[in-house]
Design an enzyme around this catalytic site. Sequence first.
Site, short mmCIF file in Angstrom:
data_model
loop_
_atom_site.label_atom_id
_atom_site.label_comp_id
_atom_site.label_asym_id
_atom_site.label_seq_id
_atom_site.Cartn_x
_atom_site.Cartn_y
_atom_site.Cartn_z
N MET A 321 -3.31 -34.06 39.86
CA MET A 321 -2.47 -32.87 39.72
C MET A 321 -3.32 -31.60 39.90
O MET A 321 -2.92 -30.65 40.59
CB MET A 321 -1.80 -32.90 38.35
CG MET A 321 -1.00 -31.68 37.99
SD MET A 321 -0.40 -31.87 36.29
CE MET A 321 0.25 -30.22 36.02
N GLN A 324 -4.22 -31.04 43.55
CA GLN A 324 -3.11 -30.47 44.28
C GLN A 324 -2.96 -28.98 43.98
O GLN A 324 -2.63 -28.18 44.86
CB GLN A 324 -1.80 -31.21 43.94
CG GLN A 324 -0.53 -30.59 44.46
CD GLN A 324 -0.49 -30.44 45.97
OE1 GLN A 324 -1.18 -31.18 46.69
NE2 GLN A 324 0.29 -29.50 46.47
N GLU A 325 -3.22 -28.60 42.73
CA GLU A 325 -3.08 -27.20 42.34
C GLU A 325 -4.20 -26.32 42.91
O GLU A 325 -3.94 -25.23 43.43
CB GLU A 325 -3.08 -27.09 40.81
CG GLU A 325 -1.83 -27.59 40.13
CD GLU A 325 -0.67 -26.59 40.22
OE1 GLU A 325 -0.62 -25.83 41.20
OE2 GLU A 325 0.17 -26.60 39.32
N SER A 326 -5.44 -26.78 42.80
CA SER A 326 -6.56 -25.87 43.09
C SER A 326 -7.69 -26.49 43.90
O SER A 326 -8.68 -25.81 44.17
CB SER A 326 -7.15 -25.37 41.77
OG SER A 326 -7.74 -26.47 41.07
N TYR A 395 6.96 -28.60 36.15
CA TYR A 395 5.69 -27.87 36.05
C TYR A 395 5.55 -26.94 37.24
O TYR A 395 5.05 -25.82 37.13
CB TYR A 395 4.55 -28.88 36.02
CG TYR A 395 3.16 -28.31 35.74
CD1 TYR A 395 2.60 -28.43 34.48
CD2 TYR A 395 2.41 -27.69 36.74
CE1 TYR A 395 1.32 -27.93 34.21
CE2 TYR A 395 1.15 -27.19 36.50
CZ TYR A 395 0.61 -27.31 35.22
OH TYR A 395 -0.65 -26.81 34.97
#
Length: 486
Positions: A321, A324-326, A395
């Site tokens: 996760m 994927q975000e950063s 989220y």
Amino acid sequence: MLKKIALKRGSLAIIIFIILAITSALCYKESIGASFNKDYNTTLNQIIERKELRVGMLRSLTTLYIDYRNPNQAGGFEYELLKRFADSLELKLKITFASNLTELIEKSKQGKIDLIAAELKGYALDVDNFNTSAPFHQTTLQLVYRKGSIKPYSFDDIKGNLTIAKNSLQSYVLANIQPDFPQLSWNESEVLNQEELLKLVEDQDIDYTIASNRTTAIMQRIYPALTVAFDVVNNQPKTWYLPKSQDNSLLNQVNQFINKSLSDGTIKKLEYHYFNYMNKFDFVDTRAFLRAIEKSLPKYQAFFEQYAQVNDLDWKLLASMAYQESHWNPKAISSTGVRGIMMLTKSTAESLGVTNRLDAQQSINGGSTYLKSIINRMPKSIPKEERVWFALAAYNMGMGHLWDARTLASQLNKNPESWQDVRQILPLLSEEEYYSDLRYGFARGYQAVHFVDSIQKYYMSLVGYLIEKEYRQKYINEKANQVTSQ
């Protein structure tokens, strides 16, 4: 005198009649008992009495990757289908793993397993001794080569070493098509399975192998240079095998379960859950992710493990996760104002007590706590194994928009408790004819879908990479010990 004789004869007749009646009753009882015992002593009833279903499977990454719902336990599509069958009979599922088909068949002959969940078509010596269940899934066999080599478009273009596993479905298929390609030749390995042969293609020790599309897709997430040349066989049905020495009671029960699981959508949902992420493969993205696992992940892995444990999450899912975000960049900042390795908004960070969003430890702590809080808010009507996908979507886009998507799903006769159905609905939140009547209005639902799909993809790559790393280290250690002992 005659009267006494008549009475005696009558008494004798009654006695004889009673004896005959008793004898007949005993014989009938014995007959009924024998019939009852015969019906009761079926294979299925023996298994139910044992309270355990024993299944033989081949040891492979395809069927044994770690499932985020059951950390450090076996998982996978076929494993879960077997588990559901066992559960339907209130039985414990006992899996016996083997390295090859010969071992599985021998255990079946010894009565140590009740059914084999592996393909036996290529095992000509014994396959006729088994009944096949109803088909429950389809696979495609593909010829695989290494990226950068000359691509073959058919078996006429094969110039090099083609190796497959002995007694495999691949050997069965090649034997059947060889009359169409008389120049075709191949090698069969007695010790390597299709995953290990794919590694040899990656290492350029062999030129080609043939593997199922599912196995190839999993291995590409670990070895992205593996490339599909062409499909060898499409829509190959997958079945289970039961000894013909058994009566058909277990076979009938298996078929009944499979047919029901096909009709009620159970198998379709499992296929989506385990295989959806495989639909698209991006060589550049996968290679970049694997490099990041080696170079960036070690800096933050301890934080992922620590806060995943605190919040009862799988650290690998949390790490996927964050990627994927950063892309595991603790200093990441987006144009919308979210920041850090978990890309928290300012208001969310403040509510979680995060004082510095650019501090990796604080961000991971806050992000994992926030995700867990969303999971806890998911309705209990949503299956436990699917709540995390709903939570990840929330989220990304906010809880309100997720509720809108579930409302819209109900309006469109979809199941709001099924991630598969809601996933199809989410992109509609950006279309005016749908969002104008929803409470929270417009949303980029397609981004939430991409967000969840990407996490699934990265998660499986990370799991596969770690399994392979452990396997290779074990192999290196064994070789070192052999050298030391010499």
